[in-house]
Design a protein around this motif. Structure first.
Motif, short mmCIF file in Angstrom:
data_model
loop_
_atom_site.label_atom_id
_atom_site.label_comp_id
_atom_site.label_asym_id
_atom_site.label_seq_id
_atom_site.Cartn_x
_atom_site.Cartn_y
_atom_site.Cartn_z
N ALA A 113 20.52 -7.25 18.60
CA ALA A 113 20.23 -6.65 17.29
C ALA A 113 18.93 -7.21 16.72
CB ALA A 113 21.38 -6.91 16.33
N ARG A 114 18.69 -8.51 16.94
CA ARG A 114 17.44 -9.11 16.45
C ARG A 114 16.24 -8.52 17.19
NH1 ARG A 114 20.69 -14.16 16.77
NH2 ARG A 114 19.39 -14.81 18.50
N LYS A 115 16.41 -8.21 18.47
CA LYS A 115 15.33 -7.57 19.23
C LYS A 115 15.09 -6.15 18.71
CE LYS A 115 15.54 -10.10 23.56
NZ LYS A 115 15.76 -10.01 25.01
N LYS A 168 11.60 -17.11 14.03
CA LYS A 168 11.16 -16.69 12.69
C LYS A 168 12.21 -15.77 12.08
CE LYS A 168 6.22 -16.92 13.45
NZ LYS A 168 4.95 -16.21 13.34
N GLY A 169 12.43 -15.96 10.81
CA GLY A 169 13.32 -15.08 10.07
C GLY A 169 12.58 -13.82 9.65
N THR A 170 13.31 -12.92 9.00
CA THR A 170 12.70 -11.68 8.53
C THR A 170 13.49 -11.16 7.35
OG1 THR A 170 11.84 -9.54 9.26
CG2 THR A 170 14.02 -10.11 10.02
N ARG A 171 13.07 -10.04 6.83
CA ARG A 171 13.81 -9.35 5.76
C ARG A 171 14.17 -7.96 6.26
NH1 ARG A 171 14.74 -11.79 1.03
NH2 ARG A 171 13.45 -13.58 0.65
N VAL A 172 15.36 -7.51 5.89
CA VAL A 172 15.82 -6.18 6.29
C VAL A 172 16.30 -5.41 5.07
CG1 VAL A 172 16.47 -6.82 8.64
CG2 VAL A 172 18.15 -7.02 6.83
#
Length: 101
Positions: free
Chosen positions: A25-27, A35-39
């Motif tokens: 899912a992260r891919k 690194k984190g992200t925002r969704v």
């Protein structure tokens, strides 16, 4: 690539509303390693949709895939038996769909 479905019995939302996205899912969300992200979190019928959000207004996902759901998306996943969910991954649209089961 077609939509991939992942049904893993260990995928569940915690009583506090925290869930962990698997590596696949992260891919799909195009997260970079370490690194984190925002969704952006949206609803569609009885499912929760996650898509990358470049405006910094979405929900935070940690580098290891942990995120907290609030409100209606959390309630939808908590309705499932034992708070389990399964995933549908669409790499072309960078879309992760969480469905309770």
């Amino acid at each position: 690539m077609p939509i991939m479905t992942i049904k893993n019995r260990s995928s569940k939302i915690s009583p506090g509303g925290v869930l962990t996205l698997p590596l696949s899912a992260r891919k799909t969300l195009r997260m970079e390693p370490g690194k984190g992200t925002r969704v952006a979190v949206t609803m569609q019928k009885d499912s929760v949709l996650l898509q990358p959000d470049s405006s910094n207004s979405g929900s935070r996902v940690s580098p290891k895939g942990q995120m907290e759901l609030l409100g209606e998306p959390r309630a939808v996943l908590e309705k499932a038996s034992h708070r389990h969910y399964w995933l549908e991954l669409d790499d072309e649209q960078q879309l992760v769909r969480l469905l309770p089961y």
